[in-house]
Design a protein around this motif. Structure first.
Motif, mmCIF file in Angstrom:
data_model
loop_
_atom_site.group_PDB
_atom_site.id
_atom_site.type_symbol
_atom_site.label_atom_id
_atom_site.label_comp_id
_atom_site.label_asym_id
_atom_site.label_seq_id
_atom_site.Cartn_x
_atom_site.Cartn_y
_atom_site.Cartn_z
ATOM 1 N N PHE A 170 5.281 -1.806 -5.485
ATOM 2 C CA PHE A 170 5.146 -0.349 -5.445
ATOM 3 C C PHE A 170 5.774 0.226 -4.185
ATOM 4 C CE2 PHE A 170 2.676 3.484 -4.271
ATOM 5 C CZ PHE A 170 2.987 4.281 -5.363
ATOM 6 N N ALA A 171 5.676 -0.514 -3.087
ATOM 7 C CA ALA A 171 6.185 -0.026 -1.805
ATOM 8 C C ALA A 171 7.705 0.084 -1.772
ATOM 9 C CB ALA A 171 5.714 -0.929 -0.671
ATOM 10 N N HIS A 172 8.391 -0.524 -2.761
ATOM 11 C CA HIS A 172 9.856 -0.399 -2.794
ATOM 12 C C HIS A 172 10.257 1.055 -2.883
ATOM 13 C CE1 HIS A 172 13.884 -2.081 -4.508
ATOM 14 N NE2 HIS A 172 13.946 -1.847 -3.220
ATOM 15 N N GLY A 173 9.455 1.810 -3.609
ATOM 16 C CA GLY A 173 9.490 3.242 -3.498
ATOM 17 C C GLY A 173 10.597 3.989 -4.204
ATOM 18 N N TYR A 174 10.732 5.249 -3.793
ATOM 19 C CA TYR A 174 11.656 6.196 -4.379
ATOM 20 C C TYR A 174 12.161 7.085 -3.248
ATOM 21 C CZ TYR A 174 13.527 9.534 -7.768
ATOM 22 O OH TYR A 174 14.362 10.334 -8.508
ATOM 23 N N HIS A 175 13.130 7.917 -3.543
ATOM 24 C CA HIS A 175 13.731 8.751 -2.515
ATOM 25 C C HIS A 175 12.764 9.864 -2.080
ATOM 26 C CE1 HIS A 175 17.408 6.648 -3.425
ATOM 27 N NE2 HIS A 175 17.283 6.979 -4.693
ATOM 28 N N HIS A 176 12.635 10.020 -0.777
ATOM 29 C CA HIS A 176 11.828 11.095 -0.182
ATOM 30 C C HIS A 176 10.424 11.108 -0.788
ATOM 31 C CE1 HIS A 176 11.912 14.619 2.448
ATOM 32 N NE2 HIS A 176 11.038 15.152 1.616
ATOM 33 N N GLU A 177 9.717 10.034 -0.596
ATOM 34 C CA GLU A 177 8.384 9.936 -1.173
ATOM 35 C C GLU A 177 7.320 10.260 -0.138
ATOM 36 O OE1 GLU A 177 6.964 5.431 -0.854
ATOM 37 O OE2 GLU A 177 8.648 5.732 -2.203
ATOM 38 N N ARG A 178 6.117 10.595 -0.614
ATOM 39 C CA ARG A 178 4.998 10.920 0.261
ATOM 40 C C ARG A 178 3.734 10.242 -0.265
ATOM 41 N NH1 ARG A 178 8.071 15.831 0.605
ATOM 42 N NH2 ARG A 178 7.491 16.338 -1.523
ATOM 43 N N CYS A 179 2.984 9.665 0.639
ATOM 44 C CA CYS A 179 1.669 9.128 0.310
ATOM 45 C C CYS A 179 0.792 9.269 1.550
ATOM 46 C CB CYS A 179 1.750 7.661 -0.114
ATOM 47 S SG CYS A 179 0.127 6.935 -0.460
ATOM 48 N N PHE A 180 -0.179 10.140 1.483
ATOM 49 C CA PHE A 180 -1.087 10.368 2.599
ATOM 50 C C PHE A 180 -2.452 9.726 2.338
ATOM 51 C CE2 PHE A 180 1.608 14.374 2.944
ATOM 52 C CZ PHE A 180 2.481 13.784 3.856
ATOM 53 N N VAL A 181 -2.469 8.774 1.425
ATOM 54 C CA VAL A 181 -3.668 7.999 1.133
ATOM 55 C C VAL A 181 -3.476 6.609 1.721
ATOM 56 C CG1 VAL A 181 -5.131 7.051 -0.690
ATOM 57 C CG2 VAL A 181 -4.048 9.280 -1.006
ATOM 58 N N PRO A 182 -4.448 6.089 2.464
ATOM 59 C CA PRO A 182 -4.287 4.781 3.109
ATOM 60 C C PRO A 182 -4.442 3.621 2.134
ATOM 61 C CG PRO A 182 -6.470 5.633 3.577
ATOM 62 C CD PRO A 182 -5.750 6.719 2.812
ATOM 63 N N LEU A 183 -3.406 3.359 1.352
ATOM 64 C CA LEU A 183 -3.447 2.234 0.419
ATOM 65 C C LEU A 183 -3.361 0.918 1.191
ATOM 66 C CD1 LEU A 183 -0.940 3.477 -2.321
ATOM 67 C CD2 LEU A 183 -3.440 3.438 -2.484
ATOM 68 N N GLY A 184 -4.288 0.016 0.924
ATOM 69 C CA GLY A 184 -4.202 -1.310 1.503
ATOM 70 C C GLY A 184 -3.223 -2.163 0.726
ATOM 71 N N PRO A 185 -2.872 -3.336 1.246
ATOM 72 C CA PRO A 185 -1.917 -4.204 0.547
ATOM 73 C C PRO A 185 -2.339 -4.541 -0.879
ATOM 74 C CG PRO A 185 -2.264 -4.969 2.791
ATOM 75 C CD PRO A 185 -3.271 -3.894 2.550
ATOM 76 N N MET A 186 -3.615 -4.801 -1.096
ATOM 77 C CA MET A 186 -4.043 -5.147 -2.454
ATOM 78 C C MET A 186 -4.040 -3.933 -3.373
ATOM 79 S SD MET A 186 -6.814 -8.247 -2.215
ATOM 80 C CE MET A 186 -7.768 -7.677 -0.826
ATOM 81 N N ASP A 187 -4.356 -2.756 -2.842
ATOM 82 C CA ASP A 187 -4.299 -1.540 -3.663
ATOM 83 C C ASP A 187 -2.862 -1.238 -4.076
ATOM 84 O OD1 ASP A 187 -7.124 -1.075 -3.164
ATOM 85 O OD2 ASP A 187 -6.498 -0.460 -1.157
#
Length: 405
Positions: A170-187
């Motif tokens: 999931f962390a590979h991501g997309y262009h100009h992304e935002r995540c302000f939730v503290p996802l842990g590695p397992m999440d």
């Protein structure tokens, strides 16, 4: 020892083929790994024709029409493909006695994903939130990957270097992304799992309670999105079992059948075209790409998180590229040794090193890493990537290649 340097077509077009090949030959490299089919990117290119280079999805050649005529998916074609840069490069490398490898990005394609969202991964909430990541379980994607492999092999390359021929995190991501939730590695791992109909069906056929796994992922990640504290620590099967339960772990493990069967088909197609597959496992890159400080788990041990079963692939694939993105020479040696144990002693291991930032701060460090990976069992050392590193950094390569274990 076999070696190559990763090169972009834009590098050759901007600097001139003879200048690039003269430089690589002077480095002592025995080959060139050229981006035959690549993905969107924005790169700082220190000695490029443009100092900031935009790259696009697609092939730098026109694939044989018959390979894609009856398929739903076909690769976009890069500007300048009509000039046949790969054909010219094949002739020039042959004259110089250099090997030519076709670097091929398979399942990371934003253009195809946006145009055909149903072939992209679908998360536990039903979202198609990763348009660049094509699902390796989708039949149309599998047909596309095999045809693309044949198309690159027909360019006369000595090997097809397969990038993104597996699931993506999931962390590979997309262009100009935002995540302000503290996802842990397992999440983040749970959010990366694909629950499209084809992945669900394959898992169910293997005896996995796929719907239970999806519901559990949605419950856990949904709780994090609602404010629950994230789990900490590395993603291991034991930790994941305790956190998400055995059905989720079984679902994650079932993905390896999807990847193994796809890689098997692609490897066979490449062999039928007279070339050989070099499988790049992106685990090492995802662990150390940004800072050269990977988490403690070795890449070979964590490859299952992308659906990669190295023991199974060792029987199917002749060559493996190990992305040894770490600052420490002992760490890259451990990564190579773990791959050697996993895939077998008769498989070729190609260690891919970055000669500059963020992994390497000096010629001595690069030389130490080359000695280390050779001593650990790598038969080839490749360098990534010509157009992204300043010339003084690239000038570290000749001394490094002169090293012995």
């Amino acid at each position: 020892m076999d070696s190559s340097v990763y090169v972009f077509v834009e590098d050759i077009r901007g600097e001139g083929m003879d200048k690039v090949l003269d430089r690589l030959t002077a480095y002592g490299a025995g080959g060139i790994t050229v981006a035959a089919a690549y993905h969107r990117a924005r790169d700082v290119t220190p000695h490029g024709q443009t100092r900031v280079t935009l790259r696009y999805d697609g092939t730098h050649f026109h694939p044989p029409e018959e390979l894609f005529t009856e398929l739903r998916l076909a690769p976009p074609i890069q500007d300048g493909a009509a000039e046949e840069p790969l054909a010219a490069l094949r002739e020039a490398t042959a004259v110089r006695g250099l090997k030519l490898y076709g670097w091929t990005v398979f399942l990371h394609n934003t253009t195809l994903g946006l145009a055909n969202p149903d072939v992209t991964v679908r998360n536990c909430f039903g979202d198609r939130g990763s348009p660049a990541d094509l699902c390796p379980a989708h039949p149309d994607v599998r047909f596309y990957a095999e045809a693309l492999a044949r198309a690159v092999a027909r360019q006369g390359v000595d090997g097809v270097v397969a990038e993104s021929l597996h699931f993506a995190p999931f962390a590979h991501g997309y262009h100009h992304e935002r995540c302000f939730v503290p996802l842990g590695p397992m999440d983040a791992f749970l959010l990366s799992l694909c629950f499209c109909e084809y992945c669900m069906r394959r898992a169910t056929d293997l005896g996995v309670h796929a719907e239970v796994a999806r519901e559990e992922c949605a419950r856990i990640v949904g709780g994090i999105l609602d404010g629950d504290p994230p789990a900490q620590g590395e993603v291991t099967r034991a930790a994941l079992t305790a956190y998400a339960g055995p059905d989720v772990v079984a679902y994650a493990r079932a993905r390896s059948e999807t990847v193994t069967s796809l890689v098997s088909a692609v490897a066979s197609a490449v062999a039928e075209e007279g070339s050989r597959l070099v499988f790049l496992d992106a685990t090492g890159a995802h662990k150390g790409y940004s800072d050269g400080l990977p988490s403690p788990g070795l890449a070979a041990h964590d490859a299952w998180q992308l659906g990669i079963d190295l023991l199974a692939l060792g029987d199917l694939v002749p060559s493996f590229g190990v992305l040894a993105y770490a600052r420490d020479a002992a760490r890259v040696a451990d990564d190579v040794a773990a791959y050697r144990r996993s895939v077998g002693k008769d498989r070729q291991i190609r260690a891919v090193l970055r000669p500059g930032l963020p992994d390497t701060d000096s010629a001595d460090r690069l030389a130490a890493k080359v000695r280390a990976v050779r001593a650990a069992g790598a038969q080839a050392v490749d360098f990534y990537a010509y157009g992204l590193a300043p010339f003084p950094v690239l000038d570290r390569i000749p001394e490094a290649l002169a090293q012995t274990p």
